[in-house]
Design a protein around this motif. Structure first.
Motif, PDB file in Angstrom:
ATOM      1  N   GLU A  39       0.845  -1.208   0.000  1.00 55.41           N
ATOM      2  CA  GLU A  39       0.000   0.000   0.000  1.00 55.41           C
ATOM      3  C   GLU A  39       0.879   1.257   0.000  1.00 55.41           C
ATOM      4  N   ARG A  59       1.772   4.262  -3.520  1.00 48.55           N
ATOM      5  CA  ARG A  59       1.479   5.710  -3.570  1.00 48.55           C
ATOM      6  C   ARG A  59       2.269   6.435  -4.646  1.00 48.55           C
ATOM      7  N   CYS A  82      -7.785  -3.115   6.120  1.00 46.76           N
ATOM      8  CA  CYS A  82      -7.001  -1.917   6.498  1.00 46.76           C
ATOM      9  C   CYS A  82      -6.696  -1.078   5.262  1.00 46.76           C
ATOM     10  N   ASN A  83      -6.751  -1.706   4.088  1.00 45.02           N
ATOM     11  CA  ASN A  83      -6.307  -1.039   2.863  1.00 45.02           C
ATOM     12  C   ASN A  83      -7.250   0.112   2.476  1.00 45.02           C
ATOM     13  N   GLN A  84      -6.681   1.310   2.424  1.00 45.48           N
ATOM     14  CA  GLN A  84      -7.476   2.524   2.170  1.00 45.48           C
ATOM     15  C   GLN A  84      -8.085   2.540   0.780  1.00 45.48           C
ATOM     16  N   THR A  85      -7.308   2.052  -0.200  1.00 48.82           N
ATOM     17  CA  THR A  85      -7.812   2.045  -1.575  1.00 48.82           C
ATOM     18  C   THR A  85      -9.018   1.115  -1.680  1.00 48.82           C
ATOM     19  N   ARG A 119     -11.104   0.256   0.789  1.00 49.10           N
ATOM     20  CA  ARG A 119     -12.236   0.889   1.490  1.00 49.10           C
ATOM     21  C   ARG A 119     -12.925   1.911   0.608  1.00 49.10           C
ATOM     22  N   GLN A 120     -12.096   2.802   0.036  1.00 49.90           N
ATOM     23  CA  GLN A 120     -12.620   3.903  -0.751  1.00 49.90           C
ATOM     24  C   GLN A 120     -13.335   3.417  -1.997  1.00 49.90           C
ATOM     25  N   TRP A 145     -16.668  -0.727   8.065  1.00 53.23           N
ATOM     26  CA  TRP A 145     -15.440  -1.452   8.395  1.00 53.23           C
ATOM     27  C   TRP A 145     -14.984  -1.012   9.780  1.00 53.23           C
ATOM     28  N   ARG A 169     -11.987  -0.005  12.771  1.00 52.30           N
ATOM     29  CA  ARG A 169     -10.692   0.685  12.790  1.00 52.30           C
ATOM     30  C   ARG A 169      -9.581  -0.355  12.594  1.00 52.30           C
ATOM     31  N   PRO A 170      -8.393   0.105  12.119  1.00 55.23           N
ATOM     32  CA  PRO A 170      -7.346  -0.841  11.713  1.00 55.23           C
ATOM     33  C   PRO A 170      -7.002  -1.907  12.766  1.00 55.23           C
TER      34      PRO A 170
END
Ligand code: KG4
Ligand code: ZN
Length: 353
Positions: A186, A190, A292-295, A297-298, A313, A315-316
Motif C-alpha cells: 500500500e 502511492r 485496512c487497505n485505504q484504496t 475501502r474507498q 469497516w 478501525r485498523p
C-alpha cells in the motif's frame, strides 16, 4: 454494567486476549504479535507459532484482565477461537480457555475466527442491522457471506487458491518488501503509475462469486522477469544485468505495487457488489487484515454508493487479528445460551456457514 467476557485468540500468529463489556465496550485489547519471528522466513512457521503462543498466552491474559481493571471472578464468561486456523496454535488458546473456565466455573463460548472478524465490525457499529453481506479478506481467508440474522451465515463465495492477504504477502516478497506485505505494498503504491504494468482481473465465470489470486501472482512474476534484468547497454539495446548488481528499481516496485493493489481491489469490489445485489442486501461489512487497505475501502464504498449500499469497516487494530472481536462474538453466543462443552476441541477447518 453489561456482561464482561474475556476473549482469547491464538489461531494464527498473534497471541491475543481482551475483555469486552456488553456489545461495544472494549475494556482491554492485548495483542502480542509474532510477525518479527516469522518475518525471517517470509511466512508463518506453524511450529514456531505454537511455541510462541505457549510462552505468551499466560502473560497476555493476565495483562488483559489487569488493564480491564477487573478480577478474574468479575468475568461473566469466556470466549475462545476454536477454528479455523493452525491446529497447534488453536490448541494453545482452547486448552487455556477450558482450564480457566473450569477453574473459574464460568461458561465458555467457542467462536469461529471468521465470525470474530464479522463482530469486529459490529463492535464498532453496534446499531448495524441484519441482513448484510460481509467480505472477510485476510492472510488466511477471502470469503463472502450473507448473514441473515445473528449466527446464521451462508457462504456466497471464497477464494479457490490464495487468500487476498496471502497474495499481498507473496507479491511483497517478490518485490523485496518485508512481511507481512500488505501495508508495504500500500505504501509503495502511492508513488506508482498503474498504467506501466497492466495486470489481469481474474474471473471464475458462470455467475460464480469465487475468487482466484494465484494467476495475478504469476502475472507479477512474468512482469518482473520481463523488466528486472533489462538495463540499458551503452550504444543501445539491453543486456542481462549480473545478479550481484541486480536490485529492483524502486519505481518498478511502486508501479507493480499500485497495479497489483488495483487489480485485487477491483476483483474484491466486483464480487462483493455482485453478492450484495444478488441477495438484495443494503449493507456490506468489510473486515480482516486486508480491510485496512485505504484504496479498497474507498473503492468499495464509492462503488456501493452508486447502488445505494452502505459499507462498514472497523478501525485498523480491529481489522487484523485480535481478541476483542472474539470476546464480542462469544458474548453474543453466551447470551443465546450457546455454551461450549469442556471437551471442546480445536478444528483447523471449522466451517462458519
Ligand atoms: O486478519 P489478519 O491479521 O490475519 C489473518 O487472519 O490472516 O490479516 C493479515 C493479512 C496479511 O496478509 C497482511 O498482508 C494483510 O492482512 N494486510 C493488508 C494491509 N494490512 C494488512 N493487505 C493490504 N493492505 C493493507 N494495508
Ligand atoms: Zn484473521
Amino acid at each position: 454494567m453489561g456482561d464482561l467476557v474475556l476473549g482469547i485468540e491464538t489461531s494464527c500468529d498473534e497471541t491475543a486476549a481482551a475483555v469486552v463489556e456488553g456489545r461495544d465496550t472494549i475494556r482491554s485489547n492485548i495483542v502480542a504479535s509474532q510477525a518479527k519471528v516469522h518475518a525471517l522466513y517470509g511466512g508463518i512457521v506453524p511450529e514456531l507459532a505454537s511455541r510462541r503462543h505457549l510462552e505468551m498466552i499466560a502473560p497476555v491474559i493476565r495483562l488483559a484482565v489487569q488493564e480491564a481493571g477487573i478480577a478474574f471472578n468479575d468475568l461473566t464468561g469466556l470466549a475462545v477461537t476454536a477454528g479455523p486456523g493452525l491446529v497447534g496454535s488453536l490448541l494453545v488458546g482452547v486448552s487455556t480457555a477450558k482450564a480457566l473456565a473450569y477453574t473459574l466455573q464460568k461458561p465458555l463460548a467457542a467462536v469461529n475466527h471468521i465470525e470474530g472478524h464479522l463482530y469486529a465490525v459490529l463492535l464498532e457499529h453496534p446499531q448495524l442491522e441484519y441482513p448484510f453481506v460481509a467480505l472477510v479478506a485476510s492472510g488466511g481467508h477471502t470469503h463472502l457471506y450473507h448473514a441473515e440474522r445473528p449466527g446464521v451465515y451462508r457462504l456466497l463465495g471464497a477464494t479457490r487458491d490464495d487468500a487476498a492477504g496471502e497474495a499481498f504477502d507473496k507479491v511483497a516478497t517478490l518485490l523485496g518488501l518485508p512481511y507481512p506485505g500488505g501495508p508495504h505494498i500500500e505504501r509503495a503504491a502511492r508513488t506508482g503509475d498503474p498504467r506501466t504494468v497492466p495486470l489481469p482481473r481474474p474471473t471464475i465465470g458462470h455467475g460464480s462469486l469465487d475468487f482466484s489470486f494465484s494467476g495475478l501472482k504469476t502475472a507479477v512474476i512474468h512482469a518482473l522477469e520481463a523488466r528486472r534484468h533489462r538495463v540499458p547497454r551503452r550504444g543501445g539495446g539491453i543486456r542481462r544485468a549480473d545478479p550481484e548488481a541486480d536490485r529492483l528499481d524502486p519505481q518498478l516496485v511502486a508501479d507493480i505495487a499500485v497495479s497489483f493493489q488495483q487489480a485485487v481491489v477491483d476483483v474484491l469490489t466486483r464480487n462483493t457488489i455482485k453478492a450484495a445485489n444478488r441477495v438484495r442486501a443494503g449493507r456490506i461489512l468489510l473486515t480482516g487484515g486486508v480491510a485496512c487497505n485505504q484504496t479498497l475501502r474507498q473503492h468499495l464504498a464509492d462503488r456501493a454508493l452508486q447502488d445505494g449500499i452502505a459499507v462498514y469497516w472497523p478501525r485498523p487494530e480491529l481489522c487484523t487479528d485480535n481478541a476483542a472481536m472474539i470476546a464480542a462474538a462469544g458474548s453474543a453466543r453466551l447470551q443465546r445460551g450457546d455454551v461450549a462443552p469442556l471437551d471442546l476441541n480445536a478444528s483447523a477447518d471449522l466451517p462458519l456457514a
